[in-house]
Write a protein that holds these residues in place. Structure first.
Motif, PDB file in Angstrom:
ATOM      1  N   ARG A 133      45.200   8.823  86.136  1.00 59.31           N
ATOM      2  CA  ARG A 133      46.133   8.218  85.183  1.00 59.31           C
ATOM      3  C   ARG A 133      45.435   7.771  83.905  1.00 59.31           C
ATOM      4  O   ARG A 133      46.056   7.746  82.838  1.00 59.31           O
ATOM      5  N   THR A 134      44.162   7.409  83.990  1.00 60.58           N
ATOM      6  CA  THR A 134      43.440   7.113  82.755  1.00 60.58           C
ATOM      7  C   THR A 134      43.246   8.384  81.934  1.00 60.58           C
ATOM      8  O   THR A 134      43.287   8.350  80.702  1.00 60.58           O
ATOM      9  N   ARG A 135      43.064   9.496  82.617  1.00 60.47           N
ATOM     10  CA  ARG A 135      42.948  10.772  81.900  1.00 60.47           C
ATOM     11  C   ARG A 135      44.251  11.104  81.180  1.00 60.47           C
ATOM     12  O   ARG A 135      44.240  11.566  80.031  1.00 60.47           O
ATOM     13  N   LEU A 136      45.380  10.862  81.838  1.00 57.07           N
ATOM     14  CA  LEU A 136      46.674  11.093  81.200  1.00 57.07           C
ATOM     15  C   LEU A 136      46.857  10.166  80.002  1.00 57.07           C
ATOM     16  O   LEU A 136      47.333  10.584  78.939  1.00 57.07           O
ATOM     17  N   ALA A 137      46.471   8.889  80.158  1.00 54.82           N
ATOM     18  CA  ALA A 137      46.591   7.933  79.057  1.00 54.82           C
ATOM     19  C   ALA A 137      45.719   8.340  77.875  1.00 54.82           C
ATOM     20  O   ALA A 137      46.128   8.218  76.709  1.00 54.82           O
ATOM     21  N   LYS A 138      44.515   8.834  78.161  1.00 59.58           N
ATOM     22  CA  LYS A 138      43.623   9.261  77.083  1.00 59.58           C
ATOM     23  C   LYS A 138      44.177  10.488  76.363  1.00 59.58           C
ATOM     24  O   LYS A 138      44.104  10.586  75.131  1.00 59.58           O
ATOM     25  N   GLY A 139      44.737  11.424  77.121  1.00 58.17           N
ATOM     26  CA  GLY A 139      45.353  12.590  76.486  1.00 58.17           C
ATOM     27  C   GLY A 139      46.504  12.196  75.583  1.00 58.17           C
ATOM     28  O   GLY A 139      46.656  12.727  74.468  1.00 58.17           O
ATOM     29  N   ALA A 140      47.328  11.246  76.044  1.00 54.44           N
ATOM     30  CA  ALA A 140      48.445  10.771  75.227  1.00 54.44           C
ATOM     31  C   ALA A 140      47.937  10.080  73.962  1.00 54.44           C
ATOM     32  O   ALA A 140      48.513  10.241  72.875  1.00 54.44           O
ATOM     33  N   ALA A 141      46.845   9.309  74.086  1.00 58.47           N
ATOM     34  CA  ALA A 141      46.293   8.608  72.921  1.00 58.47           C
ATOM     35  C   ALA A 141      45.744   9.592  71.892  1.00 58.47           C
ATOM     36  O   ALA A 141      45.913   9.398  70.678  1.00 58.47           O
ATOM     37  N   PHE A 142      45.084  10.651  72.354  1.00 56.55           N
ATOM     38  CA  PHE A 142      44.618  11.685  71.426  1.00 56.55           C
ATOM     39  C   PHE A 142      45.809  12.322  70.703  1.00 56.55           C
ATOM     40  O   PHE A 142      45.763  12.566  69.488  1.00 56.55           O
TER      41      PHE A 142
ATOM     42  N   ALA B  84      47.988   5.368  61.236  1.00 63.01           N
ATOM     43  CA  ALA B  84      46.930   6.238  61.754  1.00 63.01           C
ATOM     44  C   ALA B  84      45.743   5.415  62.256  1.00 63.01           C
ATOM     45  O   ALA B  84      45.134   5.738  63.286  1.00 63.01           O
ATOM     46  N   VAL B  85      45.420   4.333  61.544  1.00 62.95           N
ATOM     47  CA  VAL B  85      44.334   3.448  61.984  1.00 62.95           C
ATOM     48  C   VAL B  85      44.692   2.789  63.318  1.00 62.95           C
ATOM     49  O   VAL B  85      43.860   2.685  64.227  1.00 62.95           O
ATOM     50  N   LEU B  86      45.951   2.344  63.461  1.00 59.32           N
ATOM     51  CA  LEU B  86      46.385   1.753  64.729  1.00 59.32           C
ATOM     52  C   LEU B  86      46.295   2.766  65.865  1.00 59.32           C
ATOM     53  O   LEU B  86      45.901   2.424  66.990  1.00 59.32           O
ATOM     54  N   ALA B  87      46.659   4.021  65.583  1.00 57.72           N
ATOM     55  CA  ALA B  87      46.549   5.064  66.606  1.00 57.72           C
ATOM     56  C   ALA B  87      45.091   5.282  67.000  1.00 57.72           C
ATOM     57  O   ALA B  87      44.778   5.513  68.179  1.00 57.72           O
ATOM     58  N   ALA B  88      44.185   5.199  66.021  1.00 57.40           N
ATOM     59  CA  ALA B  88      42.759   5.345  66.323  1.00 57.40           C
ATOM     60  C   ALA B  88      42.263   4.189  67.190  1.00 57.40           C
ATOM     61  O   ALA B  88      41.470   4.385  68.120  1.00 57.40           O
ATOM     62  N   LEU B  89      42.741   2.972  66.905  1.00 54.08           N
ATOM     63  CA  LEU B  89      42.359   1.818  67.731  1.00 54.08           C
ATOM     64  C   LEU B  89      42.905   1.959  69.153  1.00 54.08           C
ATOM     65  O   LEU B  89      42.226   1.609  70.126  1.00 54.08           O
ATOM     66  N   THR B  90      44.141   2.461  69.269  1.00 52.55           N
ATOM     67  CA  THR B  90      44.706   2.699  70.600  1.00 52.55           C
ATOM     68  C   THR B  90      43.831   3.666  71.386  1.00 52.55           C
ATOM     69  O   THR B  90      43.529   3.448  72.569  1.00 52.55           O
ATOM     70  N   LEU B  91      43.402   4.740  70.726  1.00 54.24           N
ATOM     71  CA  LEU B  91      42.531   5.714  71.386  1.00 54.24           C
ATOM     72  C   LEU B  91      41.203   5.077  71.779  1.00 54.24           C
ATOM     73  O   LEU B  91      40.701   5.293  72.896  1.00 54.24           O
ATOM     74  N   LEU B  92      40.628   4.269  70.891  1.00 58.18           N
ATOM     75  CA  LEU B  92      39.341   3.635  71.172  1.00 58.18           C
ATOM     76  C   LEU B  92      39.419   2.762  72.422  1.00 58.18           C
ATOM     77  O   LEU B  92      38.574   2.863  73.323  1.00 58.18           O
ATOM     78  N   PHE B  93      40.446   1.904  72.499  1.00 62.99           N
ATOM     79  CA  PHE B  93      40.583   1.031  73.666  1.00 62.99           C
ATOM     80  C   PHE B  93      40.905   1.843  74.924  1.00 62.99           C
ATOM     81  O   PHE B  93      40.455   1.504  76.023  1.00 62.99           O
ATOM     82  N   THR B  94      41.690   2.913  74.772  1.00 65.20           N
ATOM     83  CA  THR B  94      42.035   3.738  75.932  1.00 65.20           C
ATOM     84  C   THR B  94      40.802   4.426  76.506  1.00 65.20           C
ATOM     85  O   THR B  94      40.657   4.558  77.730  1.00 65.20           O
ATOM     86  N   LEU B  95      39.899   4.864  75.633  1.00 66.13           N
ATOM     87  CA  LEU B  95      38.678   5.521  76.101  1.00 66.13           C
ATOM     88  C   LEU B  95      37.786   4.585  76.906  1.00 66.13           C
ATOM     89  O   LEU B  95      36.942   5.035  77.690  1.00 66.13           O
ATOM     90  N   LEU B  96      37.968   3.271  76.733  1.00 67.30           N
ATOM     91  CA  LEU B  96      37.158   2.297  77.465  1.00 67.30           C
ATOM     92  C   LEU B  96      37.688   2.024  78.869  1.00 67.30           C
ATOM     93  O   LEU B  96      37.012   1.375  79.670  1.00 67.30           O
ATOM     94  N   LEU B  97      38.903   2.505  79.169  1.00 64.73           N
ATOM     95  CA  LEU B  97      39.466   2.277  80.501  1.00 64.73           C
ATOM     96  C   LEU B  97      38.634   3.002  81.559  1.00 64.73           C
ATOM     97  O   LEU B  97      38.168   4.123  81.331  1.00 64.73           O
ATOM     98  N   PRO B  98      38.448   2.382  82.719  1.00 63.82           N
ATOM     99  CA  PRO B  98      37.657   3.036  83.774  1.00 63.82           C
ATOM    100  C   PRO B  98      38.414   4.212  84.383  1.00 63.82           C
ATOM    101  O   PRO B  98      39.647   4.212  84.440  1.00 63.82           O
TER     102      PRO B  98
END
Length: 431
Positions: free
Chosen positions: A76-85, A179-193
């Protein structure tokens, strides 16, 4: 589920990360609910608004089942990261749209559909992740409450207000900030275990269809669920005729003529009604039987829909939106409570997905119907017709619906959430 740590602090860390993801993502969602209709109205008029509303709601009807199936078969973290990208890509594309000319105005619905699809995947992944990130079942409720609080605050209040203020200042700056907010969302999502998938079996289209149809079959065989799903689909369709028309009416110079900031403040009125209603809903659910509570909710909807049809006074319109926010929360809470009560745990996920497909299809139909009506009817006539349709629905519900025991109270709402089911007044519903 992750292994608990001895200190407890480390175990809570993934939940805090998910809370940060929800905060930034909800801020972005709330901003998009203002930005996309405003930009579409400026570039393509009423039909642009209609196209954006259809594009934002269609992903829930078209992708809920396959994405729910995917969430059970991949990390599910992989799915969340794909959505964030994906969200980042569409946000950057939106910021670059001014570089195009001519047909660029009709690219807004495509961006809205892409963002909506990524939003569905992100929400399914985040909600499904919570049980895998908490240290134990006893922490589940508190984690959900914290995530829901920030989602409501930033998605319903801060995001729309930020977007309205930025649009008043500069459109290019607004889309750049998104776009900056979307980048921050991706950054925090990439930190999920990383978490393992829950079902160790290959994904097959036939299995996905079979699992999805199981939810529809359960609704069809359960009289209460079938009646509630049909009612929610009808109410959702009427709501989105009204919602789409109201957005065009509010932003048009010959309508209410509000500014971008004014439109965001109107949306905040509805969100405020939801927060006020949260303090009243429990009492209403304890005081009224199911039929009475649903009817009372639709009476509030009638007021909500009728006031803008008969006055252009912005204070009166904002007041009606507050009533709508409270009434939408009441309907929402009942639909969630009833579904949780009558559905076995083993099939609750599939039933929820099927239920959402039904209700979200109503929204798509409503937005499309608004597009058919607006060229031929004045805005306020459509708003009045929606109020009349909701009033007739309330009358039909009052006299045709029968509770299993009319004396039963819907006190089960004590355990209900305030998620986005059936129909509701939250602006976040569009993501």
């Amino acid at each position: 589920m992750l292994t608990p740590t001895s200190t407890g602090a480390r175990a809570a860390s993934p939940v805090r990360l998910l809370r940060r993801v929800s905060t930034v993502s909800s801020l972005e969602d709330g901003a998009f609910t203002v930005v996309l209709p405003v930009l579409a109205q400026k570039s393509a008029g009423d039909m642009g608004v209609v196209a954006v509303f259809i594009a934002l709601t269609a992903p829930w009807a078209l992708t809920s089942l396959p994405l729910g199936y995917l969430a059970d078969h991949v990390s599910r973290t992989r799915l969340a990261k794909g959505a964030a990208f994906g969200r980042l890509g569409f946000a950057v594309f939106l910021a670059a749209l001014p570089l195009w000319t001519g047909s660029a105005q009709w690219l807004f619905p495509a961006v809205a559909f892409g963002l909506g699809t990524c939003g569905v995947a992100s929400e399914i992944a985040r909600q499904s992740l919570v049980p895998q990130l908490v240290s134990g079942p006893e922490d589940l409720v508190s984690a959900n409450v914290e995530i829901t609080k920030v989602s409501q605050l930033y998605g319903a209040f801060v995001g729309p207000l930020l977007a309205g203020a930025l649009l008043t200042w500069n459109q290019a700056l607004t889309t750049t900030v998104l776009a900056v907010l979307a980048a921050l969302t991706l950054l925090f999502t990439l930190l999920l275990p990383a978490v393992p998938p829950l079902r160790d079996e290959p994904m097959r289209p036939r299995t996905m269809v079979k699992d999805g149809l199981g939810g529809f079959r359960y609704i069809w065989r359960t009289r209460t669920l079938l009646a509630l799903a049909a009612s929610s689909c009808l109410v959702s369709a009427i709501w989105y005729v009204w919602e789409t028309t109201f957005a065009a009416y509010a932003l048009a110079d010959d309508g209410l003529g509000v500014s971008e900031l004014g439109y965001s403040l109107l949306l905040l009125s509805g969100a405020a009604g939801g927060f006020v209603g949260a303090r009243l809903v429990q009492r209403m659910l304890s005081a009224f039987p199911l039929r009475g509570a649903l009817t009372l909710s639709l009476v509030g909807w009638t007021v909500w829909f009728a006031v803008p049809a008969f006055t252009t006074n912005l204070l009166a319109v904002a007041g009606s939106l507050v009533v709508g926010g409270c009434s939408g929360l009441l309907w929402n809470t009942i639909s969630i409570s009833v579904r949780q009560l009558v559905t076995s745990v083993e099939i609750l996920g599939r039933t929820t997905a099927a239920y959402r497909v039904v209700t979200r299809t109503g929204r798509v139909v409503g937005a499309a119907l608004a597009g058919v009506l607006m060229p031929h009817m004045p805005w306020q006539h459509i708003l009045a017709a929606c109020a009349g349709a909701i009033a007739l629905t309330a009358v039909a519900l009052r006299f045709l619906h029968r509770d299993g025991d009319d004396g039963d109270r819907t006190s089960a709402g004590a355990g209900a959430g305030t998620g986005d089911d059936g129909a509701g007044a939250s602006a976040k519903e569009g993501a």
